[in-house]
Design an enzyme around this catalytic site. Structure first.
Site, PDB file in Angstrom:
ATOM      1  N   ASP A 101       1.275  -5.129   5.985  1.00 43.31           N
ATOM      2  CA  ASP A 101       1.003  -6.360   5.148  1.00 43.31           C
ATOM      3  C   ASP A 101       1.317  -5.865   3.697  1.00 43.31           C
ATOM      4  O   ASP A 101       0.841  -6.653   2.871  1.00 43.31           O
ATOM      5  CB  ASP A 101      -0.248  -6.935   5.350  1.00 43.31           C
ATOM      6  CG  ASP A 101      -1.352  -5.821   5.093  1.00 43.31           C
ATOM      7  OD1 ASP A 101      -1.095  -4.904   4.598  1.00 43.31           O
ATOM      8  OD2 ASP A 101      -2.412  -6.202   5.307  1.00 43.31           O
ATOM      9  N   GLU A 123       2.103  -3.902  14.061  1.00 45.83           N
ATOM     10  CA  GLU A 123       0.602  -4.662  13.543  1.00 45.83           C
ATOM     11  C   GLU A 123       0.693  -6.310  13.142  1.00 45.83           C
ATOM     12  O   GLU A 123       0.500  -6.545  12.076  1.00 45.83           O
ATOM     13  CB  GLU A 123      -0.010  -3.867  12.440  1.00 45.83           C
ATOM     14  CG  GLU A 123      -1.439  -4.157  12.252  1.00 45.83           C
ATOM     15  CD  GLU A 123      -2.182  -3.467  11.116  1.00 45.83           C
ATOM     16  OE1 GLU A 123      -2.624  -2.268  11.393  1.00 45.83           O
ATOM     17  OE2 GLU A 123      -2.155  -3.848   9.979  1.00 45.83           O
ATOM     18  N   GLU A 137      -1.917  -9.687   0.722  1.00 46.54           N
ATOM     19  CA  GLU A 137      -1.325  -9.375   2.217  1.00 46.54           C
ATOM     20  C   GLU A 137      -1.224 -10.246   3.157  1.00 46.54           C
ATOM     21  O   GLU A 137      -0.332 -10.374   4.164  1.00 46.54           O
ATOM     22  CB  GLU A 137      -2.390  -8.367   2.454  1.00 46.54           C
ATOM     23  CG  GLU A 137      -2.369  -6.713   1.810  1.00 46.54           C
ATOM     24  CD  GLU A 137      -3.382  -6.920   0.542  1.00 46.54           C
ATOM     25  OE1 GLU A 137      -3.853  -8.002   0.358  1.00 46.54           O
ATOM     26  OE2 GLU A 137      -3.355  -6.161  -0.285  1.00 46.54           O
ATOM     27  N   HIS A 214     -10.885  -1.178  -2.307  1.00 51.26           N
ATOM     28  CA  HIS A 214      -9.683  -1.247  -3.035  1.00 51.26           C
ATOM     29  C   HIS A 214      -8.919  -2.614  -3.256  1.00 51.26           C
ATOM     30  O   HIS A 214      -7.800  -2.840  -3.763  1.00 51.26           O
ATOM     31  CB  HIS A 214      -8.713  -0.229  -2.881  1.00 51.26           C
ATOM     32  CG  HIS A 214      -8.008  -0.774  -1.312  1.00 51.26           C
ATOM     33  ND1 HIS A 214      -6.759  -1.685  -1.088  1.00 51.26           N
ATOM     34  CD2 HIS A 214      -8.395  -0.240  -0.093  1.00 51.26           C
ATOM     35  CE1 HIS A 214      -6.601  -1.790   0.222  1.00 51.26           C
ATOM     36  NE2 HIS A 214      -7.430  -0.738   0.733  1.00 51.26           N
ATOM     37  N   ARG A 216      -7.582  -6.331  -4.068  1.00 51.87           N
ATOM     38  CA  ARG A 216      -7.163  -6.898  -5.267  1.00 51.87           C
ATOM     39  C   ARG A 216      -8.152  -7.961  -5.540  1.00 51.87           C
ATOM     40  O   ARG A 216      -8.363  -8.368  -6.616  1.00 51.87           O
ATOM     41  CB  ARG A 216      -5.755  -7.253  -5.120  1.00 51.87           C
ATOM     42  CG  ARG A 216      -4.727  -6.279  -5.671  1.00 51.87           C
ATOM     43  CD  ARG A 216      -3.392  -6.736  -5.717  1.00 51.87           C
ATOM     44  NE  ARG A 216      -2.482  -6.223  -6.473  1.00 51.87           N
ATOM     45  CZ  ARG A 216      -2.175  -5.024  -6.238  1.00 51.87           C
ATOM     46  NH1 ARG A 216      -2.404  -4.452  -5.280  1.00 51.87           N
ATOM     47  NH2 ARG A 216      -1.308  -4.372  -7.182  1.00 51.87           N
ATOM     48  N   HIS A 247     -10.127   5.365  -4.610  1.00 47.33           N
ATOM     49  CA  HIS A 247      -8.754   4.955  -4.559  1.00 47.33           C
ATOM     50  C   HIS A 247      -8.089   5.272  -5.869  1.00 47.33           C
ATOM     51  O   HIS A 247      -8.813   5.162  -6.990  1.00 47.33           O
ATOM     52  CB  HIS A 247      -8.660   3.558  -3.926  1.00 47.33           C
ATOM     53  CG  HIS A 247      -7.226   3.117  -3.698  1.00 47.33           C
ATOM     54  ND1 HIS A 247      -6.290   2.908  -4.646  1.00 47.33           N
ATOM     55  CD2 HIS A 247      -6.704   2.705  -2.567  1.00 47.33           C
ATOM     56  CE1 HIS A 247      -5.198   2.493  -3.976  1.00 47.33           C
ATOM     57  NE2 HIS A 247      -5.591   2.218  -2.844  1.00 47.33           N
TER      58      HIS A 247
HETATM   59  C1  UD1 Z   1      -1.627  -1.067  -1.712  1.00 47.86           C
HETATM   60  C2  UD1 Z   1      -1.211  -2.449  -0.720  1.00 47.86           C
HETATM   61  C3  UD1 Z   1      -2.687  -2.716  -0.209  1.00 47.86           C
HETATM   62  C4  UD1 Z   1      -3.104  -1.639   0.758  1.00 47.86           C
HETATM   63  C5  UD1 Z   1      -3.386  -0.547  -0.251  1.00 47.86           C
HETATM   64  C6  UD1 Z   1      -3.580   0.708   0.699  1.00 47.86           C
HETATM   65  C7  UD1 Z   1       0.211  -4.004  -1.729  1.00 47.86           C
HETATM   66  C8  UD1 Z   1       0.284  -5.382  -2.653  1.00 47.86           C
HETATM   67  N1  UD1 Z   1      -0.974  -3.474  -1.737  1.00 47.86           N
HETATM   68  O1  UD1 Z   1      -2.730  -1.493  -2.723  1.00 47.86           O
HETATM   69  O2  UD1 Z   1      -2.034  -3.916   0.872  1.00 47.86           O
HETATM   70  O3  UD1 Z   1      -4.045  -2.036   1.367  1.00 47.86           O
HETATM   71  O4  UD1 Z   1      -2.031   0.006  -0.724  1.00 47.86           O
HETATM   72  O5  UD1 Z   1      -4.513   1.582  -0.031  1.00 47.86           O
HETATM   73  O6  UD1 Z   1       1.254  -3.623  -1.352  1.00 47.86           O
HETATM   74  N2  UD1 Z   1      -1.852   5.044  -7.367  1.00 47.86           N
HETATM   75  C9  UD1 Z   1      -1.648   6.098  -7.652  1.00 47.86           C
HETATM   76  N3  UD1 Z   1      -1.107   7.063  -6.714  1.00 47.86           N
HETATM   77  C10 UD1 Z   1      -1.150   6.721  -5.185  1.00 47.86           C
HETATM   78  C11 UD1 Z   1      -1.298   5.470  -4.850  1.00 47.86           C
HETATM   79  C12 UD1 Z   1      -1.687   4.561  -6.005  1.00 47.86           C
HETATM   80  O7  UD1 Z   1      -1.809   6.569  -8.758  1.00 47.86           O
HETATM   81  O8  UD1 Z   1      -0.713   7.637  -4.375  1.00 47.86           O
HETATM   82  C13 UD1 Z   1      -2.179   4.090  -8.187  1.00 47.86           C
HETATM   83  C14 UD1 Z   1      -0.845   3.749  -9.397  1.00 47.86           C
HETATM   84  O9  UD1 Z   1      -1.441   3.519 -10.734  1.00 47.86           O
HETATM   85  C15 UD1 Z   1      -0.423   2.425  -8.718  1.00 47.86           C
HETATM   86  C16 UD1 Z   1      -1.821   1.643  -8.244  1.00 47.86           C
HETATM   87  O10 UD1 Z   1      -2.482   2.584  -7.894  1.00 47.86           O
HETATM   88  O11 UD1 Z   1       0.279   1.576  -9.640  1.00 47.86           O
HETATM   89  C17 UD1 Z   1      -1.545   0.612  -7.392  1.00 47.86           C
HETATM   90  O12 UD1 Z   1      -0.961   0.710  -6.320  1.00 47.86           O
HETATM   91  P1  UD1 Z   1      -0.300  -0.507  -5.126  1.00 47.86           P
HETATM   92  O13 UD1 Z   1       0.286   0.119  -4.086  1.00 47.86           O
HETATM   93  O14 UD1 Z   1       0.629  -1.234  -6.053  1.00 47.86           O
HETATM   94  O15 UD1 Z   1      -1.491  -1.236  -5.030  1.00 47.86           O
HETATM   95  P2  UD1 Z   1      -2.975  -0.845  -4.075  1.00 47.86           P
HETATM   96  O16 UD1 Z   1      -3.997  -1.183  -4.581  1.00 47.86           O
HETATM   97  O17 UD1 Z   1      -3.009   0.708  -3.777  1.00 47.86           O
HETATM   98  N1  UDP Z   2      -8.120   7.024   4.413  1.00 44.61           N
HETATM   99  C1  UDP Z   2      -7.521   8.561   4.249  1.00 44.61           C
HETATM  100  N2  UDP Z   2      -8.477   8.967   3.086  1.00 44.61           N
HETATM  101  C2  UDP Z   2      -9.400   8.283   2.187  1.00 44.61           C
HETATM  102  C3  UDP Z   2      -9.421   6.847   2.555  1.00 44.61           C
HETATM  103  C4  UDP Z   2      -9.258   6.383   3.681  1.00 44.61           C
HETATM  104  O1  UDP Z   2      -6.941   8.949   4.696  1.00 44.61           O
HETATM  105  O2  UDP Z   2      -9.742   9.240   1.184  1.00 44.61           O
HETATM  106  C5  UDP Z   2      -7.272   6.599   5.567  1.00 44.61           C
HETATM  107  C6  UDP Z   2      -8.298   5.911   6.384  1.00 44.61           C
HETATM  108  O3  UDP Z   2      -8.703   6.751   7.590  1.00 44.61           O
HETATM  109  C7  UDP Z   2      -7.512   4.702   7.122  1.00 44.61           C
HETATM  110  C8  UDP Z   2      -6.508   4.177   5.820  1.00 44.61           C
HETATM  111  O4  UDP Z   2      -6.783   5.400   5.054  1.00 44.61           O
HETATM  112  O5  UDP Z   2      -6.649   5.095   8.339  1.00 44.61           O
HETATM  113  C9  UDP Z   2      -7.023   2.997   5.112  1.00 44.61           C
HETATM  114  O6  UDP Z   2      -6.409   2.846   3.738  1.00 44.61           O
HETATM  115  P1  UDP Z   2      -6.904   1.629   3.122  1.00 44.61           P
HETATM  116  O7  UDP Z   2      -8.173   1.562   2.912  1.00 44.61           O
HETATM  117  O8  UDP Z   2      -6.190   2.422   1.374  1.00 44.61           O
HETATM  118  O9  UDP Z   2      -5.771   0.677   3.279  1.00 44.61           O
HETATM  119  P2  UDP Z   2      -5.778  -0.616   4.076  1.00 44.61           P
HETATM  120  O10 UDP Z   2      -6.095   0.021   5.630  1.00 44.61           O
HETATM  121  O11 UDP Z   2      -7.152  -1.544   3.750  1.00 44.61           O
HETATM  122  O12 UDP Z   2      -4.725  -1.435   3.999  1.00 44.61           O
END
Ligand code: UD1
Ligand code: UDP
Length: 374
Positions: A101, A123, A137, A214, A216, A247
């Protein structure tokens, strides 16, 4: 077979959870000579994605390297759509497989649709029917379902949601969730693990409560309320210790570090590698989270989960009794967390192991279905 031509599969994903849940699917396809496979990462996540690729030994063929600090949805969406043209033009796959998603899921589906390439959605069929929660999502899922040619539904409920949207039953298969495939493989490996992050955390003497967050729709007030409750309980209850892998989204980091930094029985740590996180799940007394994936993993390990959200697209574990939807209301959250700390009977009921999400063979079912249809 002289004129045998293998079918070309392109996996596209971009975030940590997509990578964890796609890893078993990639491995299952790579075992079949019927398929040729390539992997494209958008790298919507960078460090958190690379951690997973490293653990599962996945080598991408295309790395679009899209992540920008504190990226916004519009910019990421438009950049992804443009960047995705490259692997499509270079490889011209017969099928694109996306997961879940995220913005990556939605843009990869749309870009494939524009390019006239079939899409399989892993999924598929999870719904809250509320476009604001989870945001964005829920829209990404509904959108991807409109485009997909094959829908891999993890549960019967997910399949029923798709059928109710007039998606032909012939295009849907119930597979279980591939997160269980990944978890089962990893649980075996953690037996010998002694993660370095664990040093100094009192696993032997205190109730360890694992926290992640995490979403939004929780940014701002919701996340602040959750942190306030954690701090109040930590200060009042010496017998518990919170462990919070934070996160990397700056909207999360800022609030969490400002509110919870410096509290002696709260450990704020960097995102963990998947096996370390599974180890921590297993060692925790219970979990407070808004994560989707964690709601699916914890029930398998018999760990109660308090969900800091008002809605869930994963009702199965709530119905099974392991997961409780609590939201971010201060009083309600405090009451539920304290109850789970103090009330042994309530804890026992929630901690019976349930696994409504599959038998660990989801990836093979996906392969079988695609082989049959492509
Ligand atoms: C994203 C997904 C969300 C998912 C989540 C899993 C969308 C809109 N959101 O949210 O559905 O549940 O990932 O964790 O697709 N960042 C880093 N390093 C990383 C990852 C993120 O620095 O490895 C920081 C960056 O500043 C980045 C920000 O997090 O711009 C947001 O990342 P983004 O993927 O847009 O949103 P998430 O909140 O991670
Ligand atoms: N996870 C991980 N390291 C962490 C936190 C979560 O590997 O420090 C794994 C967790 O086991 C799960 C997935 O990341 O499989 C969940 O990711 P997240 O919560 O970022 O996204 P969501 O599932 O809500 O989309």
């Amino acid at each position: 077979m002289e004129d045998f031509k293998s079918k070309k599969i392109l996996f596209i994903f971009g975030t940590r959870p997509e990578a964890i849940k796609m890893a078993p699917v990639i491995k299952a396809f790579q075992k079949e000579s019927y398929f040729e496979t390539r992997i494209c990462i958008t790298a919507q996540h960078r460090e958190m994605l690379d951690q997973v690729l490293y653990f599962f030994e996945i080598q991408p063929d295309y790395d679009l390297d899209l992540m920008q600090k504190n990226q916004d949805l519009t910019t990421l969406t438009s950049r992804a759509l443009v960047a995705l043209k490259v692997p499509f033009e270079d490889y011209n796959p017969d099928l694109v497989l996306v997961h879940g998603d995220t913005t990556t899921t939605m843009t990869a589906s749309l870009a494939a649709f524009y390019a006239g390439i079939k899409v399989g959605h892993v999924e598929a069929g999870l719904r809250t029917f509320n476009l604001q929660s989870p945001f964005p999502e829920e829209l990404n899922r509904q959108f991807t379902s409109k485009i997909a040619d094959f829908h891999f539904a993890p549960t019967q409920q997910a399949q029923a949601n798709l059928v109710a949207e007039n998606i032909s039953e012939e295009k849907i298969v119930i597979t279980g969730n591939t997160v269980i495939d990944a978890l089962q493989e990893t649980v075996v490996k953690i037996k010998k693990l002694k993660p370095s992050f664990a040093a100094g955390i009192p696993f032997d003497s205190k109730k360890i409560i694992l926290v992640t967050g995490h979403r939004r729709e929780n940014f701002g007030d919701g996340m602040q309320r959750v942190c306030n409750v954690l701090k109040e309980i930590a200060l009042a209850r010496e017998e518990v210790h919170f462990v919070y892998p934070v996160h990397l989204n700056p909207n999360v980091q800022t609030v969490v570090e400002k509110t919870l930094g410096g509290v002696s029985n709260i450990s704020l740590i960097a995102p963990l590698e998947y096996p370390d996180f599974v180890w921590l799940l297993n060692e925790s007394y219970f979990i407070i989270t808004d994560s989707g994936g964690v709601q699916e993993e914890a029930p398998s390990l018999g760990k109660p989960v308090i969900v800091t959200r008002d809605t869930t697209e994963r009702p199965e574990a709530v119905n099974a009794g392991t997961v409780k939807l609590v939201g971010t209301n201060t009083e309600q959250l405090k009451t539920e967390v304290l109850d789970l700390i103090d009330n042994v009977e309530a804890y026992k009921i929630m901690s019976s192991a349930h696994n409504p999400y599959g038998d660990g063979k989801a990836a093979q079912r996906i392969v079988n279905f695609v082989k049959d249809r492509l």
